[in-house]
Scaffold this motif. Structure first.
Motif, PDB file in Angstrom:
ATOM      1  N   HIS A  83      -9.023  -4.313  -2.041  1.00 13.46           N
ATOM      2  CA  HIS A  83      -8.940  -2.850  -2.189  1.00 13.46           C
ATOM      3  C   HIS A  83      -7.869  -2.529  -3.229  1.00 13.46           C
ATOM      4  CE1 HIS A  83     -11.413  -2.667   1.361  1.00 13.46           C
ATOM      5  NE2 HIS A  83     -10.498  -3.329   2.050  1.00 13.46           N
ATOM      6  N   THR A  84      -8.271  -2.433  -4.483  1.00 13.51           N
ATOM      7  CA  THR A  84      -7.324  -2.169  -5.554  1.00 13.51           C
ATOM      8  C   THR A  84      -7.776  -1.002  -6.409  1.00 13.51           C
ATOM      9  OG1 THR A  84      -8.383  -3.660  -7.132  1.00 13.51           O
ATOM     10  CG2 THR A  84      -6.686  -4.614  -5.705  1.00 13.51           C
ATOM     11  N   ALA A  85      -6.837  -0.487  -7.161  1.00 16.99           N
ATOM     12  CA  ALA A  85      -7.114   0.550  -8.157  1.00 16.99           C
ATOM     13  C   ALA A  85      -6.113   0.348  -9.286  1.00 16.99           C
ATOM     14  CB  ALA A  85      -6.965   1.938  -7.557  1.00 16.99           C
TER      15      ALA A  85
ATOM     16  N   ARG B  30      -2.507  -2.018  -4.755  1.00 11.26           N
ATOM     17  CA  ARG B  30      -3.279  -2.586  -3.645  1.00 11.26           C
ATOM     18  C   ARG B  30      -3.160  -1.685  -2.426  1.00 11.26           C
ATOM     19  NH1 ARG B  30      -2.013  -9.067  -3.784  1.00 11.26           N
ATOM     20  NH2 ARG B  30      -3.222  -9.494  -5.685  1.00 11.26           N
TER      21      ARG B  30
ATOM     22  N   SER C  52      -6.780  -0.605   2.976  1.00 14.21           N
ATOM     23  CA  SER C  52      -8.174  -0.257   3.276  1.00 14.21           C
ATOM     24  C   SER C  52      -8.787   0.502   2.108  1.00 14.21           C
ATOM     25  CB  SER C  52      -8.233   0.622   4.527  1.00 14.21           C
ATOM     26  OG  SER C  52      -7.645   1.888   4.252  1.00 14.21           O
ATOM     27  N   ALA C  53     -10.102   0.562   2.104  1.00 12.99           N
ATOM     28  CA  ALA C  53     -10.805   1.355   1.089  1.00 12.99           C
ATOM     29  C   ALA C  53     -10.463   2.834   1.243  1.00 12.99           C
ATOM     30  CB  ALA C  53     -12.314   1.132   1.193  1.00 12.99           C
TER      31      ALA C  53
ATOM     32  N   ASN D 255      -7.595   4.148   2.213  1.00 15.88           N
ATOM     33  CA  ASN D 255      -6.293   4.403   1.586  1.00 15.88           C
ATOM     34  C   ASN D 255      -6.415   4.400   0.069  1.00 15.88           C
ATOM     35  OD1 ASN D 255      -5.113   4.626   4.069  1.00 15.88           O
ATOM     36  ND2 ASN D 255      -3.697   2.927   3.803  1.00 15.88           N
ATOM     37  N   ARG D 256      -7.224   3.494  -0.476  1.00 12.06           N
ATOM     38  CA  ARG D 256      -7.444   3.483  -1.922  1.00 12.06           C
ATOM     39  C   ARG D 256      -8.048   4.817  -2.370  1.00 12.06           C
ATOM     40  NH1 ARG D 256     -11.898  -0.087  -3.013  1.00 12.06           N
ATOM     41  NH2 ARG D 256     -12.986   1.803  -2.385  1.00 12.06           N
ATOM     42  N   ASP D 257      -9.029   5.299  -1.639  1.00 11.37           N
ATOM     43  CA  ASP D 257      -9.682   6.555  -2.002  1.00 11.37           C
ATOM     44  C   ASP D 257      -8.722   7.736  -1.893  1.00 11.37           C
ATOM     45  OD1 ASP D 257     -11.909   4.976  -2.421  1.00 11.37           O
ATOM     46  OD2 ASP D 257     -12.927   5.609  -0.574  1.00 11.37           O
TER      47      ASP D 257
ATOM     48  N   ASP E 143       0.833  -1.197   0.000  1.00  8.88           N
ATOM     49  CA  ASP E 143       0.000   0.000   0.000  1.00  8.88           C
ATOM     50  C   ASP E 143       0.872   1.253   0.000  1.00  8.88           C
ATOM     51  OD1 ASP E 143      -1.613   2.198   0.770  1.00  8.88           O
ATOM     52  OD2 ASP E 143      -2.798   0.995   2.156  1.00  8.88           O
TER      53      ASP E 143
END
Length: 160
Positions: A66-68, A76, A79-80, A82-84, A49
């Motif tokens: 939780h990927t983008a 990866r 958490s959601a 951190n992704r956001d 992350d």
């Protein structure tokens, strides 16, 4: 400005550090984030992350839930949230030089792989390195290596 790494916490050099940050901000974070992204099996930072380096002060494995996708790589996150955060400002959290070894960009003008455990945050930028020995070399003169890598990066991009 604080400089963090897995080995230590150092305090930057007052006015000189502020001036260096001003130069980086004036150039714009996209100038330093552009280019290829180092991946292994399509994963940036080997699945760790990128936001956690800043928020946890440590490399944290990402969760496949939780990927983008950004710049051709899968990122990866733990958490959601951190992704956001990443999706809102990817240039802020993505490692410099596409996650390639910062020391190698500076010292060799070349792209080398990295390990998530060999990292430094310097003046708000995340730098990754090849291994413990290279990380130790990088830490002997972080500002000098960063300046040289920033100078060499456009030529590396131009070589394609």
């Amino acid at each position: 400005m604080p400089r963090l790494s897995r080995r230590n916490l150092l305090i930057g050099a007052g006015a000189a550090g502020v001036a260096a940050v001003a130069v980086v901000l004036a150039a714009g974070p996209k100038e330093f984030a552009a280019g290829p992204v180092f991946t292994e099996d399509g994963l940036a930072i080997r699945g760790y992350d990128p936001v956690a380096y800043f928020t946890e002060g440590a490399p944290v494995p990402g969760d496949p839930a939780h990927t983008a996708e950004w710049r051709g790589a899968v990122w990866r996150f733990a958490s959601a949230g951190n992704r956001d955060r990443f999706l809102a400002e990817p240039e802020r959290y993505a490692p410099a030089f596409g996650g390639y070894c910062a020391w190698a960009v500076a010292a060799k003008g070349a792209l080398y792989s990295t390990q998530p455990s060999n990292w430094t945050i310097h003046e708000g930028r995340l730098f990754l390195n090849y291994n413990d020995d290279i990380q130790a070399r990088f830490e002997t003169d972080i500002p000098g290596f960063v300046a040289e890598a920033d100078r060499r990066w456009p030529a590396i991009l131009a070589e394609g």
